[in-house]
Design a protein around this motif. Structure first.
Motif, PDB file in Angstrom:
ATOM      1  N   ILE A   1     -39.586   7.688 -14.022  1.00  0.00           N
ATOM      2  CA  ILE A   1     -40.417   6.998 -13.155  1.00  0.00           C
ATOM      3  C   ILE A   1     -41.826   8.068 -13.237  1.00  0.00           C
ATOM      4  CG2 ILE A   1     -40.907   7.234 -10.690  1.00  0.00           C
ATOM      5  CD1 ILE A   1     -38.191   6.893 -10.178  1.00  0.00           C
ATOM      6  N   ALA A   2     -41.653   8.990 -13.724  1.00  0.00           N
ATOM      7  CA  ALA A   2     -43.259   9.456 -13.800  1.00  0.00           C
ATOM      8  C   ALA A   2     -43.949   9.297 -15.019  1.00  0.00           C
ATOM      9  CB  ALA A   2     -43.567  11.389 -13.859  1.00  0.00           C
ATOM     10  N   THR A   3     -43.515   8.233 -16.430  1.00  0.00           N
ATOM     11  CA  THR A   3     -43.972   8.527 -17.302  1.00  0.00           C
ATOM     12  C   THR A   3     -44.052   6.378 -16.926  1.00  0.00           C
ATOM     13  OG1 THR A   3     -42.649  10.278 -18.979  1.00  0.00           O
ATOM     14  CG2 THR A   3     -43.139   8.256 -19.878  1.00  0.00           C
ATOM     15  N   TYR A   4     -43.157   6.149 -16.457  1.00  0.00           N
ATOM     16  CA  TYR A   4     -43.410   4.810 -16.605  1.00  0.00           C
ATOM     17  C   TYR A   4     -43.754   3.353 -15.091  1.00  0.00           C
ATOM     18  CZ  TYR A   4     -41.720   5.701 -21.425  1.00  0.00           C
ATOM     19  OH  TYR A   4     -41.314   6.436 -22.519  1.00  0.00           O
ATOM     20  N   GLY A   5     -43.424   4.459 -14.208  1.00  0.00           N
ATOM     21  CA  GLY A   5     -43.443   4.216 -12.435  1.00  0.00           C
ATOM     22  C   GLY A   5     -44.857   3.035 -12.921  1.00  0.00           C
ATOM     23  N   GLY A   6     -45.445   4.200 -12.902  1.00  0.00           N
ATOM     24  CA  GLY A   6     -47.559   4.173 -12.304  1.00  0.00           C
ATOM     25  C   GLY A   6     -47.211   2.499 -12.861  1.00  0.00           C
TER      26      GLY A   6
ATOM     27  N   GLU B   1     -53.788  -5.030 -21.427  1.00  0.00           N
ATOM     28  CA  GLU B   1     -53.026  -3.694 -22.465  1.00  0.00           C
ATOM     29  C   GLU B   1     -53.682  -3.763 -23.730  1.00  0.00           C
ATOM     30  OE1 GLU B   1     -51.235  -0.619 -23.686  1.00  0.00           O
ATOM     31  OE2 GLU B   1     -51.394  -1.289 -21.183  1.00  0.00           O
ATOM     32  N   PHE B   2     -53.969  -5.420 -24.356  1.00  0.00           N
ATOM     33  CA  PHE B   2     -54.326  -5.627 -25.327  1.00  0.00           C
ATOM     34  C   PHE B   2     -55.841  -5.085 -25.603  1.00  0.00           C
ATOM     35  CE2 PHE B   2     -50.227  -7.060 -26.517  1.00  0.00           C
ATOM     36  CZ  PHE B   2     -50.143  -6.689 -27.890  1.00  0.00           C
ATOM     37  N   SER B   3     -56.758  -5.895 -24.451  1.00  0.00           N
ATOM     38  CA  SER B   3     -58.234  -4.878 -24.391  1.00  0.00           C
ATOM     39  C   SER B   3     -58.571  -3.832 -24.673  1.00  0.00           C
ATOM     40  CB  SER B   3     -58.385  -5.742 -23.020  1.00  0.00           C
ATOM     41  OG  SER B   3     -58.533  -4.356 -21.829  1.00  0.00           O
ATOM     42  N   GLN B   4     -57.576  -3.129 -24.455  1.00  0.00           N
ATOM     43  CA  GLN B   4     -57.798  -1.557 -24.855  1.00  0.00           C
ATOM     44  C   GLN B   4     -57.721  -0.970 -26.413  1.00  0.00           C
ATOM     45  OE1 GLN B   4     -54.171   0.583 -22.145  1.00  0.00           O
ATOM     46  NE2 GLN B   4     -55.015  -0.791 -20.807  1.00  0.00           N
ATOM     47  N   LEU B   5     -57.385  -1.426 -27.094  1.00  0.00           N
ATOM     48  CA  LEU B   5     -57.980  -2.299 -28.825  1.00  0.00           C
ATOM     49  C   LEU B   5     -59.128  -2.202 -28.929  1.00  0.00           C
ATOM     50  CD1 LEU B   5     -54.756  -4.047 -30.511  1.00  0.00           C
ATOM     51  CD2 LEU B   5     -54.895  -1.128 -29.705  1.00  0.00           C
ATOM     52  N   TYR B   6     -59.871  -2.542 -27.432  1.00  0.00           N
ATOM     53  CA  TYR B   6     -61.221  -2.893 -28.241  1.00  0.00           C
ATOM     54  C   TYR B   6     -62.102  -1.732 -27.861  1.00  0.00           C
ATOM     55  CZ  TYR B   6     -65.975  -4.969 -27.517  1.00  0.00           C
ATOM     56  OH  TYR B   6     -67.298  -5.573 -27.911  1.00  0.00           O
ATOM     57  N   GLN B   7     -62.195  -0.916 -29.091  1.00  0.00           N
ATOM     58  CA  GLN B   7     -63.659   0.396 -28.611  1.00  0.00           C
ATOM     59  C   GLN B   7     -64.822   0.350 -28.775  1.00  0.00           C
ATOM     60  OE1 GLN B   7     -61.046   3.389 -27.265  1.00  0.00           O
ATOM     61  NE2 GLN B   7     -59.716   1.137 -26.874  1.00  0.00           N
ATOM     62  N   ALA B   8     -65.428  -1.046 -27.625  1.00  0.00           N
ATOM     63  CA  ALA B   8     -66.908  -0.702 -28.358  1.00  0.00           C
ATOM     64  C   ALA B   8     -67.793   0.557 -27.662  1.00  0.00           C
ATOM     65  CB  ALA B   8     -67.773  -2.237 -27.516  1.00  0.00           C
ATOM     66  N   PRO B   9     -68.515   0.904 -27.333  1.00  0.00           N
ATOM     67  CA  PRO B   9     -68.900   2.597 -27.125  1.00  0.00           C
ATOM     68  C   PRO B   9     -69.168   1.836 -25.487  1.00  0.00           C
ATOM     69  CG  PRO B   9     -69.983   1.924 -28.727  1.00  0.00           C
ATOM     70  CD  PRO B   9     -69.649   0.866 -28.881  1.00  0.00           C
TER      71      PRO B   9
ATOM     72  N   TRP C   1     -47.627   0.132 -26.476  1.00  0.00           N
ATOM     73  CA  TRP C   1     -46.326  -0.920 -26.576  1.00  0.00           C
ATOM     74  C   TRP C   1     -45.536  -0.955 -24.896  1.00  0.00           C
ATOM     75  CZ3 TRP C   1     -46.562  -5.000 -29.095  1.00  0.00           C
ATOM     76  CH2 TRP C   1     -47.717  -5.620 -30.418  1.00  0.00           C
ATOM     77  N   THR C   2     -45.032   0.414 -24.871  1.00  0.00           N
ATOM     78  CA  THR C   2     -44.402   0.318 -24.200  1.00  0.00           C
ATOM     79  C   THR C   2     -44.526  -0.109 -22.656  1.00  0.00           C
ATOM     80  OG1 THR C   2     -44.797   2.862 -24.152  1.00  0.00           O
ATOM     81  CG2 THR C   2     -43.524   2.968 -24.786  1.00  0.00           C
TER      82      THR C   2
ATOM     83  N   VAL D   1     -43.399  -3.403 -22.123  1.00  0.00           N
ATOM     84  CA  VAL D   1     -42.384  -3.668 -21.150  1.00  0.00           C
ATOM     85  C   VAL D   1     -42.743  -3.098 -19.995  1.00  0.00           C
ATOM     86  CG1 VAL D   1     -39.962  -2.600 -21.361  1.00  0.00           C
ATOM     87  CG2 VAL D   1     -40.775  -2.745 -23.190  1.00  0.00           C
ATOM     88  N   CYS D   2     -42.964  -2.577 -19.366  1.00  0.00           N
ATOM     89  CA  CYS D   2     -42.967  -1.483 -18.297  1.00  0.00           C
ATOM     90  C   CYS D   2     -43.671  -2.847 -17.127  1.00  0.00           C
ATOM     91  CB  CYS D   2     -44.310  -0.417 -17.662  1.00  0.00           C
ATOM     92  SG  CYS D   2     -43.302   1.011 -18.159  1.00  0.00           S
ATOM     93  N   TYR D   3     -44.615  -3.328 -17.884  1.00  0.00           N
ATOM     94  CA  TYR D   3     -45.231  -4.288 -17.196  1.00  0.00           C
ATOM     95  C   TYR D   3     -44.005  -6.189 -17.097  1.00  0.00           C
ATOM     96  CZ  TYR D   3     -49.575  -2.018 -18.515  1.00  0.00           C
ATOM     97  OH  TYR D   3     -51.292  -1.237 -18.490  1.00  0.00           O
ATOM     98  N   ALA D   4     -43.530  -5.849 -18.272  1.00  0.00           N
ATOM     99  CA  ALA D   4     -42.734  -7.824 -17.743  1.00  0.00           C
ATOM    100  C   ALA D   4     -41.653  -6.614 -16.428  1.00  0.00           C
ATOM    101  CB  ALA D   4     -41.926  -6.846 -19.559  1.00  0.00           C
TER     102      ALA D   4
END
Length: 122
Positions: free
Chosen positions: A20-25, A61-69, A90-91, A94-97
Motif C-alpha cells: 500500500i505504501a508503494t502503490y497506494g498513492g 505517465e508517458f509525459s514523464q518521459l519528456y524531460q525538457a528543462p 511501468w508499474t 498497473v496502478c492506474y488500471a
C-alpha cells in the motif's frame, strides 16, 4: 476522500503495509482522475468515463518521459509534482488500471447504480 487517502500513503507518520505504501498513492491518483471526470461530466456513464480516465492517467505517465528543462523545473514544484509525477514507471500503469477500475466499480454499483455489462457464457 480519495485525495486524503492518497496523501496518507505518502505520510511518514502512518505506517502502511509495503504494498500500500508503494502503490497506494498511484492507484488512488488514478481513482481521483476518474472522480474528477465524474464530477465534471456527471451524465457521462461510467463505461465511457473509465477508459477516458485511464487514457488521461496513462498520458500523464508517458509525459514523464519528456524531460525538457521547463517541465523538469515545473515538476520541482510540489503541487505540480503531485499532478504530473516525477518519473516514468511501468508499474504505475498497473496502478492506474486498478485505481480506475475500482473507482468505476464503486460508481457503478454504489453511486449511480448503472448495471454492469452482461457476461456471455460459452
Amino acid at each position: 476522500m480519495t485525495i486524503a487517502m492518497g496523501w496518507s500513503t505518502r505520510s511518514p507518520r502512518i505506517r502502511y503495509p509495503e504494498l500500500i505504501a508503494t502503490y497506494g498513492g498511484d492507484t488512488l491518483w488514478a481513482a481521483m482522475v476518474y472522480w474528477l471526470l465524474a464530477w465534471w461530466r456527471p451524465r457521462v456513464p461510467w463505461p465511457v468515463r473509465a477508459p477516458a480516465a485511464l487514457c488521461i492517467a496513462t498520458a500523464v505517465e508517458f509525459s514523464q518521459l519528456y524531460q525538457a528543462p521547463w517541465i523538469v523545473a515545473l515538476r520541482d514544484n510540489p503541487v505540480a509534482a503531485l499532478v504530473l509525477g516525477q518519473g516514468f514507471l511501468w508499474t504505475d500503469l498497473v496502478c492506474y488500471a486498478v485505481g480506475v477500475a475500482g473507482a468505476a466499480l464503486i460508481d457503478a454499483l454504489l453511486l449511480t447504480k448503472q448495471p454492469l455489462p452482461e457476461m456471455e457464457h460459452t
